[in-house]
Design a protein around this motif. Structure first.
Motif, PDB file in Angstrom:
ATOM      1  N   ARG A  11     -36.815  48.073  25.543  1.00  0.00           N
ATOM      2  CA  ARG A  11     -36.793  48.339  27.328  1.00  0.00           C
ATOM      3  C   ARG A  11     -36.716  49.824  27.350  1.00  0.00           C
ATOM      4  O   ARG A  11     -37.200  50.418  28.373  1.00  0.00           O
ATOM      5  N   ALA A  12     -36.310  50.627  26.047  1.00  0.00           N
ATOM      6  CA  ALA A  12     -36.409  52.056  26.342  1.00  0.00           C
ATOM      7  C   ALA A  12     -37.823  52.765  26.012  1.00  0.00           C
ATOM      8  O   ALA A  12     -38.300  53.778  26.874  1.00  0.00           O
ATOM      9  N   ARG A  72     -50.603  48.192  27.730  1.00  0.00           N
ATOM     10  CA  ARG A  72     -49.406  48.361  26.760  1.00  0.00           C
ATOM     11  C   ARG A  72     -48.069  48.284  27.420  1.00  0.00           C
ATOM     12  O   ARG A  72     -47.187  47.457  26.829  1.00  0.00           O
ATOM     13  N   MET A  73     -47.851  48.426  28.585  1.00  0.00           N
ATOM     14  CA  MET A  73     -46.590  48.136  29.390  1.00  0.00           C
ATOM     15  C   MET A  73     -46.576  46.483  29.427  1.00  0.00           C
ATOM     16  O   MET A  73     -45.537  46.049  29.444  1.00  0.00           O
ATOM     17  N   LYS A  74     -47.767  46.083  29.961  1.00  0.00           N
ATOM     18  CA  LYS A  74     -47.737  44.471  30.069  1.00  0.00           C
ATOM     19  C   LYS A  74     -47.229  43.824  28.680  1.00  0.00           C
ATOM     20  O   LYS A  74     -46.490  42.825  28.603  1.00  0.00           O
ATOM     21  N   ARG A  75     -47.935  44.388  27.544  1.00  0.00           N
ATOM     22  CA  ARG A  75     -47.472  43.642  26.285  1.00  0.00           C
ATOM     23  C   ARG A  75     -46.004  44.075  26.011  1.00  0.00           C
ATOM     24  O   ARG A  75     -45.278  43.189  25.537  1.00  0.00           O
ATOM     25  N   ILE A  76     -45.498  45.013  26.325  1.00  0.00           N
ATOM     26  CA  ILE A  76     -44.074  45.509  26.173  1.00  0.00           C
ATOM     27  C   ILE A  76     -43.057  44.527  27.009  1.00  0.00           C
ATOM     28  O   ILE A  76     -42.174  44.007  26.452  1.00  0.00           O
ATOM     29  N   ASN A  77     -43.729  44.430  28.179  1.00  0.00           N
ATOM     30  CA  ASN A  77     -42.968  43.678  29.148  1.00  0.00           C
ATOM     31  C   ASN A  77     -42.861  41.989  28.474  1.00  0.00           C
ATOM     32  O   ASN A  77     -41.826  41.308  28.603  1.00  0.00           O
ATOM     33  N   ASP A  78     -43.923  41.563  27.905  1.00  0.00           N
ATOM     34  CA  ASP A  78     -44.147  40.367  27.134  1.00  0.00           C
ATOM     35  C   ASP A  78     -43.242  40.234  26.004  1.00  0.00           C
ATOM     36  O   ASP A  78     -42.417  39.228  26.088  1.00  0.00           O
TER      37      ASP A  78
END
Length: 623
Positions: A570-571, A600-606
């Motif tokens: 989340r951070a 990268r943001m999509k992967r982090i969100n997943d």
């Protein structure tokens, strides 16, 4: 007294009277030049050889002792030649002392140009004694002039009485004894002022001639005296003729004055020979006097030329702007000018007597002021250079502390800053300048050489990584997508992903291109093999949770791990969101970076969604 004695005395006085009108012009010229020559010789500087000889016999103490003795004597006993020589001997000894002091100063490691002599108390004492001697001599000259004036008045009184006796024609013989007394009195009286000497002799001799014209003496005795006086004057003429070609003009002139004195002392000759003999003697005297006058005129011209040259040298040094000499080179250039001026000064002869000492004092004062200012400048410069050395030594220590750093960018910037500081600091002493600069430069060179080597290795590493990644892309292109090979292809795909991540960086110019090629092939393979990373991972995670469902402690530890990972993701997402807000797209490369960030943001969100689902699964098991 018999008639013979009377006749002899009469002839002698008549000779004196006859010689004066003939020699008056010559004596007047000679007298004036004699005074000038005497003044010059008394003030002339001793030659180097003479001074060296005196220096062997004297010390400064003995010179001072002799000057003290002279200062206590009467002005008439003071010899200007001796005083001048003593002064030159003292200067010669003092010069040798200064040379020794300077050599000792240089031997101690100091700059020769920074040498400043220490004052000498004995030199000041010498100046005081010279002033005393000068004043005494001046007082004596004043007294002498007063005595000459008194003598002139007395001689005028004698001449007046002689003229009075000559007018008493009836009693000339009766006045003869008084005549002799007056003649002796006239001769015994001292000197008169030089300007009146010729006139007083002429008047005296005219009075004597008038008296003798009235005196009747024995003709035979007169003829005998005339013949004797003729022989004497012929010898004087012959000796005077030898002086015409004398090499020493001054000596010849002085000797001529002695011959003129003897001519006056000699008695008269026969009247028919007087004019002829005097003309011969006068003509010879004219030749000697002309050479003497030419010698002094030439000397005066040379003195005038020397005065102009010395004045120019004084002005040359005085016109040096000391305030503009701000660096070592400027001071050294100015010093060369001063030293050249001093050498030129030594080559010049004397200026006129009235200005020679003044010019030397002016020249010495200008030189002393220059070297005093130079000494002060270099003392101040050494202090500044010492402070600069401390500052540069500190920079060397900082550079040496940084030289082994591998934080290439930051350290390079720090070295650039140190170099700017180094340039801002002034110079240090030349003896230490090269060493301190080499120390600083060695540290900087070592760092930049290491950075260069590292950059070379990095470029090689990037090229090697590029080749590896190009090989991975090619292998992805060749990877089998058949259903029969699915499991092995998936395994190989994952292996290639791992190899890609381990391959390292590629050259920056190839980074976007190679990554796009890889992503395109990886997505193609991923889609073809139907690999859902989330589903596969969740299946494995569920299986693992089932295995530890009976162990609450393991479940709690796993939940803590998942919770920390969730907070971290989340951070990380928040950071990307913040950065995205400041990012501007202005080029194709900027678009590519934007797409990469979104990916990268999509992967982090997943990952966040997957972690939240895992937490819910663990919580259900704990309850």
């Amino acid at each position: 007294m018999d008639l013979r004695d009377l006749a002899q005395d009469a002839e002698k006085m008549s000779s004196d009277a006859a010689s004066t009108p003939e020699s008056s012009v010559n004596e007047e010229v000679a007298c004036g030049v004699t005074v000038e020559l005497t003044g010059y010789s008394e003030n002339a500087e001793t030659t180097t050889g003479d001074v060296a000889g005196e220096a062997k016999e004297y010390t400064k103490e003995t010179v001072i002792e002799r000057l003290v003795t002279i200062s206590e004597s009467d002005g008439s006993e003071i010899s200007r030649d001796e005083v001048s020589k003593l002064k030159q001997v003292f200067y010669n000894i003092r010069k040798n002392e200064l040379l020794a002091e300077k050599q000792a100063f240089v031997d101690q490691g100091n700059e020769e140009s920074a040498f400043a002599p220490m004052p000498d108390s004995m030199e000041q004492q010498m100046y005081e004694l010279l002033n005393i001697i000068k004043n005494k001599k001046a007082q004596y000259i004043v007294r002498l002039e007063s005595e000459r004036e008194q003598n002139l008045q007395k001689k005028q009184a004698v001449i007046a009485e002689l003229n009075s006796m000559a007018e008493d024609t009836d009693n000339v013989n009766r006045h003869y004894q008084r005549f002799r007394e007056l003649s002796q009195e006239f001769k015994e009286l001292g000197e008169v002022p030089p300007t009146a000497q010729t006139e007083i002799w002429r008047n005296y001799q005219l009075a004597v001639e008038r008296f003798y014209d009235q005196l009747k003496v024995n003709k035979d005795l007169r003829d005998y005296d005339f013949k004797k006086n003729q022989e004497i004057k012929q010898l004087l003429i012959q000796e005077a003729e030898k002086l015409e070609d004398a090499s020493d003009v001054v000596m010849a002139f002085r000797r001529l004055q002695e011959l003129h004195d003897k001519w006056r002392e000699a008695g008269p000759v026969a009247k028919e020979l007087r004019e002829e003999m005097w003309t011969r003697f006068k003509d010879v005297s004219a030749v000697v006097n002309k050479r003497y006058q030419a010698f002094f005129e030439e000397r005066k011209a040379k003195e005038s030329e020397n005065e102009q040259s010395k004045t120019a040298l004084c002005e040359l040094i005085e016109n040096i702007d000391l305030s503009s000499l701000s660096n070592h080179t400027a001071w050294e250039d100015a010093t060369k000018i001063i030293l050249k001026a001093q050498e030129d000064w030594k080559k010049l002869g004397f200026a006129s007597k009235k200005v020679n000492n003044q010019l030397f004092a002016r020249f010495r004062k200008a030189c002393d002021e220059f070297f005093a200012a130079k000494a002060q400048h270099f003392r101040s410069l050494r202090e500044t250079q010492s402070e600069n050395l401390v500052k540069k030594t500190a920079l060397c220590e900082k550079a040496e502390a940084l030289k082994d750093s591998t934080d290439w960018k930051k350290t390079a910037d720090e070295f650039v800053a140190l170099q700017k500081q180094w340039k801002a600091i002034g110079a240090v002493d030349r003896k230490q300048s090269d060493a301190i600069w080499q120390r600083f430069q060695n540290a900087a060179d070592y760092f930049f050489e290491q950075r260069k080597k590292n950059a070379s290795l990095q470029r090689k590493s990037e090229q090697a990584a590029l080749k590896v990644k190009q090989g991975i892309i090619e292998e992805l292109k060749q990877l089998s997508l058949e259903a029969t090979d699915r499991e092995s292809s998936i395994a190989r795909y994952r292996q290639l992903q791992s190899e890609w991540n381990k391959a390292g960086h590629v050259p920056f110019r190839d980074k976007e291109r190679i990554y796009e090629a890889y992503r395109s092939e990886a997505n193609r393979v991923f889609d073809a093999l139907d690999m859902n990373r989330h589903k596969s991972g969740m299946a494995n995670f569920v299986s693992g949770i089932e295995e530890m469902s009976d162990d609450k402690n393991r479940l709690f530890r796993e939940r803590e791990r998942i919770a920390r990972a969730l907070e971290q993701k989340r951070a990380e997402m928040k950071t990307y969101q913040n950065n995205l807000g400041f990012f501007n797209v202005k080029s194709s490369s900027g678009n590519s970076i934007m797409r990469d960030m979104e990916r990268r943001m999509k992967r982090i969100n997943d990952d966040v969604s997957s972690l939240e689902e895992k937490l819910r699964l663990i919580d259900s098991k704990i309850k």
